[in-house]
Design an enzyme around this catalytic site. Structure first.
Site, PDB file in Angstrom:
ATOM      1  N   GLU A 125      17.215  -0.201   1.065  1.00  0.00           N
ATOM      2  CA  GLU A 125      18.620   0.126   1.298  1.00  0.00           C
ATOM      3  C   GLU A 125      18.733   0.533   2.760  1.00  0.00           C
ATOM      4  OE1 GLU A 125      21.836   3.198  -0.780  1.00  0.00           O
ATOM      5  OE2 GLU A 125      19.726   3.327  -1.242  1.00  0.00           O
ATOM      6  N   GLN A 180       5.969   3.275  -3.173  1.00  0.00           N
ATOM      7  CA  GLN A 180       6.801   2.408  -4.014  1.00  0.00           C
ATOM      8  C   GLN A 180       6.102   1.095  -4.285  1.00  0.00           C
ATOM      9  OE1 GLN A 180      10.703   1.497  -4.018  1.00  0.00           O
ATOM     10  NE2 GLN A 180      11.495   3.338  -3.055  1.00  0.00           N
ATOM     11  N   LYS A 236      -4.242  -3.245   7.008  1.00  0.00           N
ATOM     12  CA  LYS A 236      -4.983  -2.839   5.804  1.00  0.00           C
ATOM     13  C   LYS A 236      -5.597  -4.024   5.065  1.00  0.00           C
ATOM     14  CE  LYS A 236      -2.745   1.526   5.425  1.00  0.00           C
ATOM     15  NZ  LYS A 236      -1.644   2.305   4.894  1.00  0.00           N
ATOM     16  N   GLU A 294      31.789  -4.518  -9.052  1.00  0.00           N
ATOM     17  CA  GLU A 294      32.339  -3.228  -8.647  1.00  0.00           C
ATOM     18  C   GLU A 294      33.397  -3.451  -7.575  1.00  0.00           C
ATOM     19  OE1 GLU A 294      28.634  -1.433  -7.547  1.00  0.00           O
ATOM     20  OE2 GLU A 294      28.810  -1.985  -5.448  1.00  0.00           O
ATOM     21  N   TYR A 335      21.186  -1.609 -15.894  1.00  0.00           N
ATOM     22  CA  TYR A 335      20.237  -1.177 -16.931  1.00  0.00           C
ATOM     23  C   TYR A 335      21.021  -0.621 -18.121  1.00  0.00           C
ATOM     24  CZ  TYR A 335      17.294  -0.612 -12.697  1.00  0.00           C
ATOM     25  OH  TYR A 335      16.662  -0.760 -11.495  1.00  0.00           O
ATOM     26  N   THR A 340       0.816  -1.219   0.000  1.00  0.00           N
ATOM     27  CA  THR A 340       0.000   0.000   0.000  1.00  0.00           C
ATOM     28  C   THR A 340       0.850   1.270   0.000  1.00  0.00           C
ATOM     29  OG1 THR A 340      -0.177  -0.162   2.398  1.00  0.00           O
ATOM     30  CG2 THR A 340      -2.012  -1.041   1.117  1.00  0.00           C
ATOM     31  N   GLY A 341       2.142   1.151   0.169  1.00  0.00           N
ATOM     32  CA  GLY A 341       3.003   2.344   0.153  1.00  0.00           C
ATOM     33  C   GLY A 341       3.178   2.875  -1.262  1.00  0.00           C
ATOM     34  N   HIS A 396      27.321   2.638  -2.635  1.00  0.00           N
ATOM     35  CA  HIS A 396      26.913   1.353  -2.067  1.00  0.00           C
ATOM     36  C   HIS A 396      27.726   1.071  -0.795  1.00  0.00           C
ATOM     37  CE1 HIS A 396      25.445  -0.376  -6.163  1.00  0.00           C
ATOM     38  NE2 HIS A 396      24.469   0.217  -5.510  1.00  0.00           N
ATOM     39  N   ILE A 425      14.173  -5.094  -1.545  1.00  0.00           N
ATOM     40  CA  ILE A 425      14.486  -3.838  -2.225  1.00  0.00           C
ATOM     41  C   ILE A 425      15.176  -2.803  -1.308  1.00  0.00           C
ATOM     42  CG2 ILE A 425      13.451  -1.877  -3.477  1.00  0.00           C
ATOM     43  CD1 ILE A 425      13.346  -4.558  -5.008  1.00  0.00           C
TER      44      ILE A 425
END
Lengths: 288, 369
Positions: A98, A20, A43, A209, A159, A17-18, A247, A96
């Site tokens: 961070e 994002q 919810k 990296e 990407y 529901t947020g 990162h 997801i």
């Protein structure tokens, strides 16, 4: 064929529901992902993009039998949500967020490995089985089916590289984002193993990296166990030691995790390392 | 977040880990007073870098006069570029043997790891691998006494010293866990006639867990601009070159810097303004870029969640306020790219489609400036 997930994978969205959560639920549905439910404490009974919302992961498992879950949960609450997913029987978990505290991440990994749960991330863009199932936040249009498996530590850079490939007409089997944190679930070796077994994957591209020793360990695995060609691009050639480059895991500490050490290890394993992201399609073409 | 040695030792004391008697001093006079009380002392500069000894940042002194002289000298020092503002004045230990002991995180194994060696006192990198005992442990199981007994056996520690390790290590592990530490290191762990004493303390707390520890001090090694970036929640690192760089995503930002260097330029900074930034955050990021007085600005946008039109809008806004007086090279592709490019065209900037073209142009701009 694809690895970890496919067109039949039933997906749950934790934190649906947020902002994002709801935005990416719509994006994933558009891509074709089979999202069977969402979770948002307090919810239950609501709907987001036509997807039913439950109050707990257990309730969702009881009613719609998800196998995989994606977490859009703020870092301070991510441990609770992840533990709940593992406890309720989710088998593939994509994290997801961070900035999850390091000790929380370690606790999650310990519990996940005890329960044979595959953890992708945290601080990842997720994973996509191109053309059939996307569990993540990457832009839909770059991920078209094809013969290349991609595994990456960073998002936008992945990407960029996949975008270059797509522009040259080269698609992907599965693209996996390992995540940019110090401690993450899947690592290069786990994913390389799966690509080696996957009949549709002909070439593997690694996007690494600076920081840590994951690329060096992967190089050892490639030289010992991989028959398929592997290519790589590494970010951070110009990074100074001792500075975290965005990162949490991208830092050269005590002389370890340097660009040079990684290139050397990969070259020794027969992996070509592209100097520029735009070179990747030309390196792939002769291998197909 | 790294803690100063004296702060680490205060935490050690709270957790019952033996430390030398000592006092913190900010002036030569305070150091002299401490030496008066403690007798034979060691005076240690409180900076966050290692290698203090080699830089002259550690001195021994007998009596207040000598302590005052040495303290005065050290307070004038810069150790690895850091100004010395505080000293730790401690009783000189009667050291029989120097050990090494640390708990940190093994990233690859995804668990805490105990590091222990009889070769303490030197840089940890210099300890031969076979002399460093590594004991990874499952965080759900935690540290058990049998592990310590085995670590001692592997180290070659027995008798009274192993009894003390059995008392000390659980305290250190408790500190590691309760304070969300990334690293707790005692080097050297001194064996003295009175038992094991932590002669040094290195404690690093996980930045992402600081919110759980309001009682801990806040220490920053950052420059003024880096602090401003932190306030704005932007990942920013100063690099000293003349091309200011901004991109969305840590990996692609690093790759952009690499490419700048590849084409013969020098990046002024690392600035990742993240995915999905709005006009306000983008404007703030742009203003931050100008803080390094660059010769050129390079913006590399590969829009996924980030919308090209939003970035272009923010850029035009900042530009119109007259802040941007250096040439700009722009790369703009991805979500809403057509709209974004049109917005830039209006102020006479044509954005590049590929990263290489934009970087090459930025390097030329900096060279011409």
């Amino acid at each position: 064929m694809s690895i970890y997930i496919n067109e039949d994978t039933r997906v749950l969205v934790q934190g649906i529901t947020g902002n994002q959560g709801s935005f990416h639920t719509a994006q994933m549905l558009e891509y074709g992902t089979k999202i069977v439910g969402g979770v948002s404490p307090g919810k239950a009974g609501q709907q987001v993009e036509g997807v039913p919302v439950f109050g707990t992961v257990f309730e969702a498992v009881e009613k719609v039998q998800p196998q995989a879950s994606i977490l859009f949960i703020p870092a301070p609450f991510a441990k609770d949500a992840a533990m709940e997913a593992i406890d309720a029987g989710i088998k593939v978990m994509v994290m997801i967020p961070e900035h999850i505290p390091l000790h929380d991440a370690i606790s999650i990994m310990s519990y996940a490995s005890l329960n044979d749960v595959v953890v992708v991330g945290p601080n990842t863009f997720g994973l996509v089985s191109s053309g059939s199932c996307k569990i993540g936040i990457m832009p839909n249009r770059y991920f078209i089916p094809g013969p290349v498996g991609v595994v990456s530590r960073s998002g936008t850079l992945c990407y960029e590289i996949v975008g270059n490939m797509t522009a040259s007409g080269i698609g992907t089997t599965t693209v996996v984002g390992l995540g940019g944190d110090r401690v993450v679930g899947l690592n290069f070796i786990d994913v390389l193993k799966e690509f080696e077994k996957d009949d549709d994957t002909e070439v593997v591209v690694m996007v690494g990296e600076i920081g840590g020793s994951a690329e060096e360990e992967a190089a050892r695995f490639i030289s010992d166990e991989m028959s398929k060609p592997v290519l790589a691009y590494l970010a951070g050639k110009s990074a100074p030691p001792g500075k975290r480059m965005g990162h949490a895991g991208a830092i050269i500490e005590r002389g370890r995790g340097t660009y040079e050490s990684k290139v050397e290890a990969l070259n020794a394993a027969g992996v070509k390392v592209a100097e520029l992201p735009s070179e990747m399609p030309d390196l792939i073409k002769p291998l197909l | 977040m790294k803690l100063y040695e004296y702060m680490g030792k205060e935490l050690f004391a709270e957790y019952g880990i033996p430390t030398p008697r000592g006092k913190v001093a900010s002036s030569a006079a305070e150091a002299a007073a401490a030496a008066e009380e403690l007798g034979e002392v060691v005076i240690k500069s409180q900076v966050l870098s290692g290698k203090r000894g080699k830089s002259g940042g550690i001195a021994f002194a007998t009596g207040s006069e000598e302590a005052e002289k040495e303290a005065g000298r050290i307070l004038e020092l810069e150790v690895q570029g850091m100004k010395v503002e505080k000293l730790l004045v401690e009783e000189k230990l009667a050291i029989e043997q120097e050990l090494y002991l640390a708990i940190t995180v093994d990233n690859g194994a995804r668990c805490p790891v105990i590091l222990a060696s009889l070769d303490g006192g030197m840089d940890v990198e210099e300890v031969p691998e076979e002399r460093m005992i590594r004991w990874p442990l499952d965080i759900s199981t935690g540290l058990q006494p049998y592990m310590i007994r085995e670590i001692c056996r592997l180290m070659g520690v027995s008798g009274e010293m192993s009894k003390q390790m059995l008392k000390l290590l659980p305290k250190l592990y408790r500190l590691f866990r309760e304070l969300d530490a990334e690293l707790v290191e005692i080097n050297p762990l001194a064996s003295t006639p009175d038992g094991l004493v932590a002669a040094d303390a290195k404690v690093t707390i996980d930045d992402d867990a600081l919110y759980r520890h309001p009682g801990l001090p806040r220490i920053s090694e950052k420059t003024a601009l880096e602090l401003k970036a932190e306030e704005l929640n932007l990942a920013y690192v100063e690099l000293g070159g003349d091309i200011a760089v901004m991109a969305n995503g840590a990996g692609i930002t690093m790759a952009t810097l690499d490419m700048v260097q590849n084409f013969g330029g020098t990046p002024a900074n690392f600035l990742d303004f993240g995915g999905g930034a709005g006009v306000e955050k983008t404007s703030q990021a742009l203003e931050l870029l100008l803080g390094t007085n660059p010769k050129a600005i390079l913006i590399n946008i590969f829009g996924g969640i980030t919308r090209c039109d939003v970035v272009a809008d923010a850029f035009v806004k900042v530009k119109e306020q007259g802040f941007i007086d250096v040439p700009v090279s722009f790369r703009l592709v991805g979500t809403n790219e057509t709209e974004g490019r049109a917005i830039l065209e209006r102020i006479g900037i044509s954005a590049y489609e590929t990263m290489s073209d934009a970087v090459k142009h930025a390097v030329e701009l900096a060279r011409e400036a």
